[in-house]
Design a protein around this motif. Sequence first.
Motif, PDB file in Angstrom:
ATOM      1  N   ASP A 198      35.894  15.236 -28.314  1.00  0.00           N
ATOM      2  CA  ASP A 198      36.718  15.827 -29.365  1.00  0.00           C
ATOM      3  C   ASP A 198      37.399  17.068 -28.815  1.00  0.00           C
ATOM      4  O   ASP A 198      37.049  17.567 -27.752  1.00  0.00           O
ATOM      5  CB  ASP A 198      35.911  16.123 -30.633  1.00  0.00           C
ATOM      6  CG  ASP A 198      34.792  17.118 -30.400  1.00  0.00           C
ATOM      7  OD1 ASP A 198      34.822  17.847 -29.384  1.00  0.00           O
ATOM      8  OD2 ASP A 198      33.883  17.182 -31.241  1.00  0.00           O
ATOM      9  N   ASP A 200      38.411  20.902 -28.922  1.00  0.00           N
ATOM     10  CA  ASP A 200      37.878  22.162 -29.454  1.00  0.00           C
ATOM     11  C   ASP A 200      38.914  23.268 -29.318  1.00  0.00           C
ATOM     12  O   ASP A 200      39.481  23.453 -28.241  1.00  0.00           O
ATOM     13  CB  ASP A 200      36.607  22.547 -28.677  1.00  0.00           C
ATOM     14  CG  ASP A 200      35.520  21.487 -28.814  1.00  0.00           C
ATOM     15  OD1 ASP A 200      34.963  21.384 -29.910  1.00  0.00           O
ATOM     16  OD2 ASP A 200      35.268  20.753 -27.843  1.00  0.00           O
ATOM     17  N   ASP A 242      38.290  20.145 -33.586  1.00  0.00           N
ATOM     18  CA  ASP A 242      37.317  21.102 -34.118  1.00  0.00           C
ATOM     19  C   ASP A 242      37.852  22.517 -33.944  1.00  0.00           C
ATOM     20  O   ASP A 242      38.128  22.933 -32.817  1.00  0.00           O
ATOM     21  CB  ASP A 242      36.004  21.033 -33.315  1.00  0.00           C
ATOM     22  CG  ASP A 242      35.140  19.850 -33.715  1.00  0.00           C
ATOM     23  OD1 ASP A 242      35.484  19.164 -34.696  1.00  0.00           O
ATOM     24  OD2 ASP A 242      34.119  19.624 -33.041  1.00  0.00           O
TER      25      ASP A 242
HETATM   26 CA    CA Z   1      33.431  19.681 -30.555  1.00  0.00          CA
END
Ligand code: CA
Length: 579
Positions: A198, A200, A242
């Motif tokens: 993911d 960040d 995120d």
């Molecule tokens: Ca993350």
Amino acid sequence: MSRNAEVADLLETYADLLSAQGVDYKPKVYERAAESIRDSPEDIEKLAAEGPEAVQRIQDVGESISEKVVEAVETGTFEQLEEERAEMPVEMAELTSVEGVGPKTVGDLYRALDVRDLDDLENAAREGEIRDVSGFGEKTEQNILEGIEFARQSQGRELLGDARPVGEAALEFFEAIPEAGRCELAGSLRRWKPTIGDIDVLVGSDDRQAVIDAFTEWDEADEVIEAGTDKASVRSDGQRVDLRVVVPEEFGSALQYFTGSKEHNIRFRNYAIDRGFKINEYGVFDVSDVEDPDAGQRVGERVAGETEEGMYEAVGLPCVEPEMREDRGEIAAAADGDLPDLVGEGDVRGDLHLHTHWSDGGFTIEEMAEAAAEFGHDYISVCDHATGPGMVGGVGLDDDELREQLAEIRAIEDDLPITVFAGVEANIAEDGGISVADDLLADLDCVVASPHSKLEGDGTDRLVAAAEHPSVDIIGHPSGRMIHQRPGLELDVDAVARAAADHDTALEVNSNPHRLDLWGSAVKQAVEEGATIAIDTDAHSPPEYGLVRYGVHTARRGWAQADDVLSARDAEGVREFLH
Ligand code: CA
Ligand code: DGT
Ligand code: CA
Ligand code: ZN
């Protein structure tokens, strides 16, 4: 996902479904149009709004495709595609992600065994049903099973080349928010890992709620997964982003912590503990006089945390570049004052592996040279495919055609804006042989030799033989891996690198995000053995010159310095190496 990519995906699915039905020729036409739309700098949404004729301005798009494109932009699909989908309700993208399974195989297995998705395919292979389908055998069945395992492992991770643009778009968005202070990418994306779980992003701010609220309203966010008081996650272009927002005083410590890797952080933290410090996402704390350092997150005197450099300096270390934070000895090197001065994007001065329309590229030698000059390069090496093992469909040039191209380059080189080396991308046969005559290889300026066939099993001897060939200058994409598609050759990288170093052959870092071959740990081994690294893009069109940054950061993951990199030399230095 950009609208261009969305439309291209639809056309490709349509092409695959036609192929699966056994249609000839037409799928190729749709694939070519899809590729042009994907690469086009023109916004397909704007063109479609003007009508089919405007869409036809894009290369390879004729009348009938342009009408489908307009329909796709307006409705998200087009009629003929839906008809084909109804005819053959299969998960085409999922099934063709398995190495060795193309649209034709999907069609065969759908008709014979009603295989519709990956689970069906796996069951059919496990039950031994595939070997009995005409045109298939036990070996194919086995390969499919192995391919499924590999495809499943890679599910859920994005290619760096797909994640980076999304991360950078997010970063740009945050930088424009008035309440946001410092903004940085973190996690694997900041370390430039080849695949990304993911994305960040870290933002420092005194008004955290304002930043979070803005993020949930981001244009590019397709869905808000969660939103709290100091973090939020959204989905954009199918990828999870995120966000963490911290107070400015803790930006450096949070950045250090959330950049990872976890293994690096553990090594760093233990190094600090041995010296009387406590490290976490809130700062560095001097706990040498504290009775119970584990009593809380913020115990002892806080000695760093505002900047990342300060975090390392506080415990007596120079700052370690993010690409090196993989626990491959970087903390020890930092402690010894042995950190390398990593090669940078600005050090690269040319590209030694690219293709023109002579083989499977889309542009002339002149066009590729001019685009390279514009990109800032001092030289390129035209390395079109030679015929030989792995080159199918008449893509490669035979020796006569290579001689013709060599003569052409010699004839026009004085009129080109930069130095153009005449080269070839020859194929390395299974026995290590090179697919071009020796005298011709000797006449060419730059010989890239790459494996394109039989990309399984141990390839060490094969690559060592190629590296030892007196005319081979660069081993291209050494393992032949395609991330998420096939693992490529198994290599004893040290042995290949030793042979390369001994025979002045460079090893390529192929910058294409599907390849990144060699990869970080292998580059590190190669550099340690004294091998030279060539950072190339393998460009088939001008925009692909921009992929070089993925190669540079991959080389940085392997601790490469400018001195280790062939394409960081000037044209004369390269000419010397090639001789
Ligand atoms: Ca993350
Ligand atoms: P990914 O997303 O799987 O490609 O990899 P990362 O490295 O981006 O991992 P991610 O997103 O789970 O977390 C970002 C960073 O946060 C990670 O690199 C290090 C740090 N971190 C996360 N969880 C832990 C943990 O339990 N311990 C430590 N020391 N660090 C952690
Ligand atoms: Ca991550
Ligand atoms: Zn190649």
